[in-house]
Design a protein around this motif. Structure first.
Motif, mmCIF file in Angstrom:
data_model
loop_
_atom_site.group_PDB
_atom_site.id
_atom_site.type_symbol
_atom_site.label_atom_id
_atom_site.label_comp_id
_atom_site.label_asym_id
_atom_site.label_seq_id
_atom_site.Cartn_x
_atom_site.Cartn_y
_atom_site.Cartn_z
ATOM 1 N N GLY A 161 0.242 4.667 4.068
ATOM 2 C CA GLY A 161 1.003 3.612 3.415
ATOM 3 C C GLY A 161 2.468 3.972 3.266
ATOM 4 O O GLY A 161 2.846 5.153 3.293
ATOM 5 N N LYS A 162 3.309 2.952 3.115
ATOM 6 C CA LYS A 162 4.719 3.135 2.782
ATOM 7 C C LYS A 162 5.430 4.082 3.747
ATOM 8 O O LYS A 162 6.135 4.997 3.331
ATOM 9 N N ASN A 163 5.266 3.825 5.054
ATOM 10 C CA ASN A 163 5.832 4.734 6.043
ATOM 11 C C ASN A 163 6.993 4.135 6.836
ATOM 12 O O ASN A 163 7.470 4.727 7.786
ATOM 13 N N GLY A 198 1.190 3.319 9.732
ATOM 14 C CA GLY A 198 1.976 2.544 8.785
ATOM 15 C C GLY A 198 2.563 1.300 9.422
ATOM 16 O O GLY A 198 2.688 1.191 10.642
ATOM 17 N N HIS A 221 9.473 -1.750 4.751
ATOM 18 C CA HIS A 221 8.234 -2.228 4.139
ATOM 19 C C HIS A 221 8.147 -1.789 2.677
ATOM 20 O O HIS A 221 7.682 -2.543 1.821
ATOM 21 N N VAL A 222 8.598 -0.570 2.382
ATOM 22 C CA VAL A 222 8.650 -0.120 0.990
ATOM 23 C C VAL A 222 9.502 -1.084 0.176
ATOM 24 O O VAL A 222 9.138 -1.496 -0.934
ATOM 25 N N GLU A 223 10.629 -1.499 0.748
ATOM 26 C CA GLU A 223 11.534 -2.414 0.053
ATOM 27 C C GLU A 223 10.884 -3.765 -0.184
ATOM 28 O O GLU A 223 10.975 -4.328 -1.285
ATOM 29 N N PRO A 237 10.751 5.891 -1.345
ATOM 30 C CA PRO A 237 9.655 6.181 -0.414
ATOM 31 C C PRO A 237 9.016 7.523 -0.749
ATOM 32 O O PRO A 237 9.694 8.446 -1.209
#
Length: 267
Positions: free
Chosen positions: A66-68, A230, A72-74, A81
């Motif tokens: 996840g969150k790679n 990810g 996408h994290v944003e 991250p």
């Protein structure tokens, strides 16, 4: 080498895919390429005449990351991250192949696509140092890490949200690691032909070498295990009747229709 798992009306077999788009031929091979060097049997089919299956059925596990991608994290709420890869598991029963339907479970009202590059492990390994990762990777394929986003939020962990049957399409085939450099490949997701994700693997926060090494520090990896690397920004909902496509440069297109389960949770 492109290695496909398919059926021509009988038991599933493996084959080597050759030819240009629209003119591909699949040449049947003996045994399972996870364990033996592909040897052709002499039987061949036009790719259009066979049904492609998931190129690998993990004996053990699918490991998700996840969150790679920073974007996408944003889009998922921002924040810093993770300094280390965020690891989760999907059951091997979630795996389906090209053109198999993604079934929307009645328990969720917000099922999202997540296009990804997938790594297929080719040998038993543990605690793999980064410089030896190429020795344990068989190849790569396209993946869709389908996620019930509302359940991901409400459950406060990801097992059910990412583990429903049909929530891990893989395909259309596996491209062996000796023929594909994955450091900078274009990754595109389309829904009903509209581009919804468009990124490159060079933007991974933790690259393939780092991921395989890190995961192997926690889990013994078996031949056929899959690591999902990810997803980039652009995730969104799927609806009954849509078709979702994940394309990774140098591999091909993974295409799956979306179907409602039609199940209201009856006892």
């Amino acid at each position: 080498m492109r290695i496909a798992r398919y059926t021509a009306g009988e038991d599933p077999v493996y084959g080597v895919v050759e030819g240009e788009v629209g003119e591909e031929v699949v040449h049947q091979v003996v045994g399972d390429p996870l364990y033996v060097e592909p040897t052709r049997t002499g039987q061949s089919h036009a790719l259009a005449d066979v049904r492609l299956l998931a190129p690998v059925i993990p004996r053990s596990k699918v490991v998700g990351i996840g969150k790679n991608y920073a974007d996408h994290v944003e889009e998922m709420g921002g924040g810093t991250p993770p300094g280390e890869p965020a690891v989760f598991l999907k059951p091997n029963t979630s795996v389906v192949g090209p053109m198999d339907p993604i079934v929307l479970p009645w328990q969720s009202e917000e099922v999202h696509y997540e296009g990804e590059l997938a790594v297929v492990i080719g040998r038993l390994c543990k605690d793999v140092p980064p410089d030896r990762v190429p020795e344990v990777v068989l190849g790569y394929t396209c993946a869709n890490d389908v996620t019930a986003r509302d359940l991901q939020r409400s459950d406060l962990q990801w097992a059910r949200a990412k583990g429903f049957d049909t929530f891990c399409p893989l395909g259309p085939w596996l491209v062996t690691a000796d023929e594909l450099a994955v450091e900078d490949l274009r990754l595109t997701t389309r829904v009903d032909g509209e581009v919804v994700q468009d990124s490159r693997t060079s933007l991974l926060l933790h690259d393939v070498v780092r991921l395989v090494s890190h995961v192997s520090e926690a889990f013994t990896l078996l031949p056929g295990d899959v690591i999902l690397t990810g997803t980039p920004a652009g995730v969104g909902p799927l609806r009954d009747g849509q078709v979702v496509e994940v394309e990774v440069e140098g591999i091909g297109v993974l295409r799956n229709p979306v179907r409602d389960s039609g199940d209201g949770g009856a006892a």
